[in-house]
Motif scaffolding. Structure first.
Motif, short mmCIF file in Angstrom:
data_model
loop_
_atom_site.label_atom_id
_atom_site.label_comp_id
_atom_site.label_asym_id
_atom_site.label_seq_id
_atom_site.Cartn_x
_atom_site.Cartn_y
_atom_site.Cartn_z
N GLY A 7 -29.16 113.63 -8.24
CA GLY A 7 -29.96 113.32 -6.40
C GLY A 7 -31.41 112.97 -7.35
O GLY A 7 -32.13 114.76 -7.56
N GLY A 8 -32.36 112.15 -6.51
CA GLY A 8 -33.57 112.11 -7.42
C GLY A 8 -34.67 113.02 -6.27
O GLY A 8 -34.47 113.03 -4.48
N GLY A 9 -35.30 113.77 -6.49
CA GLY A 9 -36.44 114.34 -5.60
C GLY A 9 -36.40 115.50 -6.02
O GLY A 9 -37.49 116.08 -6.27
N GLY A 10 -35.29 116.35 -6.71
CA GLY A 10 -34.93 117.95 -6.92
C GLY A 10 -36.16 118.38 -8.39
O GLY A 10 -36.07 116.81 -8.98
N GLY A 11 -35.75 118.90 -8.64
CA GLY A 11 -36.70 119.60 -9.71
C GLY A 11 -36.08 119.82 -11.01
O GLY A 11 -35.94 119.38 -12.16
N THR A 12 -34.41 120.45 -10.62
CA THR A 12 -33.29 120.12 -11.85
C THR A 12 -32.99 118.96 -12.51
O THR A 12 -33.45 118.40 -13.49
CB THR A 12 -32.34 120.86 -11.61
OG1 THR A 12 -32.76 122.37 -11.29
CG2 THR A 12 -32.16 121.20 -13.20
N GLY A 13 -32.57 118.21 -11.62
CA GLY A 13 -32.00 116.93 -11.84
C GLY A 13 -33.11 116.11 -11.75
O GLY A 13 -33.00 114.88 -13.52
N SER A 14 -33.92 115.60 -11.24
CA SER A 14 -34.65 114.46 -11.88
C SER A 14 -35.99 115.04 -12.47
O SER A 14 -35.55 114.56 -13.42
CB SER A 14 -36.01 114.59 -10.51
OG SER A 14 -35.48 113.69 -9.75
N GLY A 15 -36.59 116.67 -12.64
CA GLY A 15 -37.74 116.90 -14.24
C GLY A 15 -36.70 116.41 -15.44
O GLY A 15 -36.91 116.79 -16.26
N GLY A 16 -35.44 117.20 -15.33
CA GLY A 16 -34.58 117.57 -16.32
C GLY A 16 -33.63 115.84 -17.74
O GLY A 16 -33.28 115.70 -17.90
N LEU A 17 -34.14 114.57 -16.52
CA LEU A 17 -33.52 113.45 -16.76
C LEU A 17 -33.86 113.14 -17.73
O LEU A 17 -32.84 112.51 -18.56
CB LEU A 17 -33.65 112.59 -15.12
CG LEU A 17 -32.63 111.41 -15.21
CD1 LEU A 17 -31.52 111.07 -15.89
CD2 LEU A 17 -33.08 110.16 -13.92
#
Ligand code: GTP
Ligand code: MG
Length: 386
Positions: free
Chosen positions: A101-111
């Motif tokens: 989900g683009g925009g969150g810390g975990t998913g986007s930051g970790g991608l």
């Protein structure tokens, strides 16, 4: 033996939204889905079994839309992630798709670091990445754009499927808050799975086969996915026009220039009765029209009759090798820039702290203006839109 699918795909969800998307592929179509998250609280509602979930410790529960926290959660847990993935990235896996989900810390930051880890497994990697709802905050939009650009620049990621939550929300305005995400996630899973399923079948009319499907997935760049019902029309020009409109309105994201398509897949599926009602020449005319839209891109087509008794004709589309959806990104950029300026004007210590710590070092170096310039340059070089 594969079960009704061309490719054995492993879905890896990162963050809450990404994990929910991955879960839907498992729930609906029995794919193996994994979840990685920093928030234990999200896991209480996870639809992915305990053994397929990996908790990434950040010291706090979650990453609070902080890209740096998400990035360091993946980097710090690298060994744990590799050991976990080794259990599921078996020789039978053909493709890995990361959902975020683009925009969150975990998913986007970790991608980005997660993709780097996955590359060592030697499988092709794709990403499904959502754009936020219009109502979401500035930091979410900003995070989403920064990471989107970075993933797009990684030539080894293909496809980068873009799904616009804002478009789907507009399309289904009456969904309850409770049902919205599951509805959107089911929509994404169906749109993606249908190609993998149908390309494993031989059609008596025209097959889009597994090799075609893989060519589309590996076209590089972005991918737009869509599904729509084609209204029943017999005049060839109108059928072509309706097919074009259905494709456009059925795409899960807008703002693409479809003339940048490298490879597209178009599948028509309907009852024998519905398919019989369209003359072959009219169908050719309509499909030829699509060839014009993609301006020289390759179009793989498939026509699949079903046993259904109704008259509906569905059209499924996959446009691969696209440029970023610049028109949509530009709108997001403008509102994000405005939001960031307002935040900066407030000059509260909290806000300044948030803006600084929420940027990873490379992002901080780039700043917002070069991103705007990149988008403007892209747009000024663009041709007519679909
Ligand atoms: N399609 C879809 N989008 C979602 C879903 N849940 C959240 N989103 C979108 O994804 C964005 C990021 O939210 P999360 O996935 O919760 O963020 P996260 O990766 O867990 O990051 P942090 O909570 O900051 O650690 C949101 O702003 C929404 O736009 C979902 O189930 N489906
Ligand atoms: Mg979260």
């Amino acid at each position: 033996m594969r079960k009704n699918r061309s490719l054995n795909i492993l879905f890896v969800g990162a963050g809450q939204g990404g994990s929910r998307q991955a879960a839907e592929f498992g729930n609906l179509y029995d794919y193996v889905s994994l979840s990685m998250n920093t928030a234990e609280v999200d896991e209480l509602h996870s639809q992915i079994g305990l053994r397929r979930r990996l908790h990434l410790d950040t010291g706090i529960d979650g990453a609070g839309k902080n890209l740096q926290l998400g990035e360091s959660a993946v980097k710090k847990n690298r060994k744990k992630i590799i050991d976990f993935l080794k259990l599921y990235v078996t020789p039978e896996i053909d493709y890995i798709i990361v959902c975020v989900g683009g925009g969150g810390g975990t998913g986007s930051g970790g991608l980005i670091p997660l993709i780097e880890i996955l590359k060592d497994f030697g499988k092709p990697i794709g990403v499904i990445y959502t754009l936020p709802l219009k109502s979401e905050d500035t930091i979410t939009h900003r995070n989403c754009l920064f990471i989107l650009k970075k993933v797009f620049e990684d030539n080894e990621v293909s496809p980068l499927v873009i799904v616009d939550n804002a478009k789907i929300a507009l399309k289904y305005p009456n969904l309850s808050a409770m049902d919205r995400w599951s509805h959107v996630n089911q929509y994404i899973a169906r749109g993606f799975h249908i190609f993998n399923m149908l390309t494993s079948y031989a059609s008596e009319i025209h097959s889009l086969d597994m090799a075609d499907y893989e060519m589309i997935l590996r076209a590089g760049g972005c991918m737009a996915l869509g599904e729509a019902v084609v209204p029943r029309i017999t005049e060839p020009e109108i059928l072509a026009e309706k097919m074009r409109d259905s494709i456009s309105s059925g795409l899960l994201a807008d703002g693409f220039d479809l003339a940048t398509t490298k490879r597209a897949g178009i599948i028509l599926r309907g009852s024998t009765k519905a398919l019989r009602s369209i003359k072959a020449a009219d169908m050719d005319y309509a499909l030829d029209h699509i060839r014009e839209i993609v301006r020289g891109g390759t179009v793989y087509r498939g026509i699949y009759p079903t046993d259904s008794r109704d008259d509906e004709l569905f059209i499924y589309s996959m446009f691969g090798g696209l440029d970023l959806p610049m028109k949509r990104i530009q709108t997001m950029m403008e509102s994000t820039k405005e939001g960031l300026e307002s935040l900066q004007k407030k000059k509260s210590r909290d806000v300044v702290f948030d803006l600084e710590t929420n940027l990873d070092s490379s992002i901080a170096d780039e700043g917002i203006d070069p991103l705007l310039k990149f988008i403007r340059d892209k747009i000024s070089g663009e041709e007519d839109e679909f």
